[in-house]
Design a protein around this motif. Structure first.
Motif, PDB file in Angstrom:
ATOM      1  N   ASN A  36       0.853  -1.184   0.000  1.00 19.77           N
ATOM      2  CA  ASN A  36       0.000   0.000   0.000  1.00 19.77           C
ATOM      3  C   ASN A  36       0.890   1.236   0.000  1.00 19.77           C
ATOM      4  O   ASN A  36       1.351   1.674   1.055  1.00 19.77           O
ATOM      5  N   CYS A  39       0.609   4.371   2.398  1.00 20.79           N
ATOM      6  CA  CYS A  39       0.987   4.326   3.809  1.00 20.79           C
ATOM      7  C   CYS A  39       2.331   3.624   4.008  1.00 20.79           C
ATOM      8  O   CYS A  39       2.990   3.809   5.022  1.00 20.79           O
ATOM      9  N   ASP A  41       2.559   0.240   3.848  1.00 21.92           N
ATOM     10  CA  ASP A  41       2.296  -1.096   4.408  1.00 21.92           C
ATOM     11  C   ASP A  41       2.718  -2.173   3.409  1.00 21.92           C
ATOM     12  O   ASP A  41       2.384  -2.088   2.226  1.00 21.92           O
ATOM     13  N   CYS A  64       1.416   0.020   9.301  1.00 26.21           N
ATOM     14  CA  CYS A  64       0.793   0.760  10.393  1.00 26.21           C
ATOM     15  C   CYS A  64      -0.060  -0.189  11.248  1.00 26.21           C
ATOM     16  O   CYS A  64      -0.300  -1.345  10.873  1.00 26.21           O
ATOM     17  N   SER A  67      -3.080  -1.836   9.450  1.00 23.91           N
ATOM     18  CA  SER A  67      -2.799  -2.896   8.472  1.00 23.91           C
ATOM     19  C   SER A  67      -2.398  -4.195   9.172  1.00 23.91           C
ATOM     20  O   SER A  67      -2.797  -5.278   8.748  1.00 23.91           O
ATOM     21  N   ARG A 124      -7.384   5.365   5.400  1.00 19.85           N
ATOM     22  CA  ARG A 124      -7.038   4.169   6.181  1.00 19.85           C
ATOM     23  C   ARG A 124      -7.748   2.906   5.699  1.00 19.85           C
ATOM     24  O   ARG A 124      -7.381   1.800   6.095  1.00 19.85           O
ATOM     25  N   CYS A 127      -5.412   0.618   4.177  1.00 22.23           N
ATOM     26  CA  CYS A 127      -4.590  -0.097   5.157  1.00 22.23           C
ATOM     27  C   CYS A 127      -5.332  -1.342   5.645  1.00 22.23           C
ATOM     28  O   CYS A 127      -4.749  -2.418   5.756  1.00 22.23           O
TER      29      CYS A 127
END
Ligand code: ZN
Length: 149
Positions: A36, A39, A41, A64, A67, A124, A127
């Motif tokens: 991702n 972010c 991830d 994060c 995730s 988010r 995530c």
């Protein structure tokens, strides 16, 4: 932090601190990687499929809290489920995060409902759904060389 109930927040914190089913699955029949970029991830999903059933699913990676907690909750929830059930759960999870809980079938989601607060933070959502998209590509993927049995 996310505006969610304390109970839900506790579940996310707990699964981020001690992720379930974390680590390589040695007898995996499918492997897929997900990223991702929004972010940072990164996840690898390991699957052991046996005639349409998820015998085992594990993950590795870093990202994060959302995730990691989402991947942990997903792998816990999918143990022993059929591929069909996994698809249904993903559809409802996606509805929960992008529409609302009234339209989602909460009965099939179980503890995954802890991530419902993510809906308030559209960035988010990626995530929380990264592990699911990665799972789907693992389900659609070919058998991999990781298989040892
Ligand atoms: Zn993230």
């Amino acid at each position: 932090m996310l505006d969610i109930t304390d109970l839900y927040q506790d579940i996310i914190v707990d699964h981020n601190r001690s992720p379930r089913n974390f680590g390589k699955l040695e007898n995996a029949t499918r492997v897929a990687e997900g990223y991702n970029p929004l972010c940072g991830d990164r996840l690898t999903i390991y699957l052991n499929l046996n005639s349409g059933n998820i015998k085992d699913v594990r993950f590795e990676g870093s990202g994060c809290a959302i995730s990691v907690a989402s991947a942990s909750l997903m792998t816990e929830h999918l143990q022993g489920k059929t591929i069909e059930e996994a698809e249904t759960i993903f559809e409802n999870f996606h509805t929960l995060l992008t529409k609302d809980h009234v339209q989602a079938n909460m009965a099939v989601l179980g503890k995954l409902a802890a991530l419902s607060g993510v809906k308030e933070y559209p960035v988010r959502v990626k995530c929380a759904t990264l592990c699911w998209h990665t799972l789907r590509s693992a389900l659609e993927g070919k058998e991999t060389a990781v298989s040892t049995e």
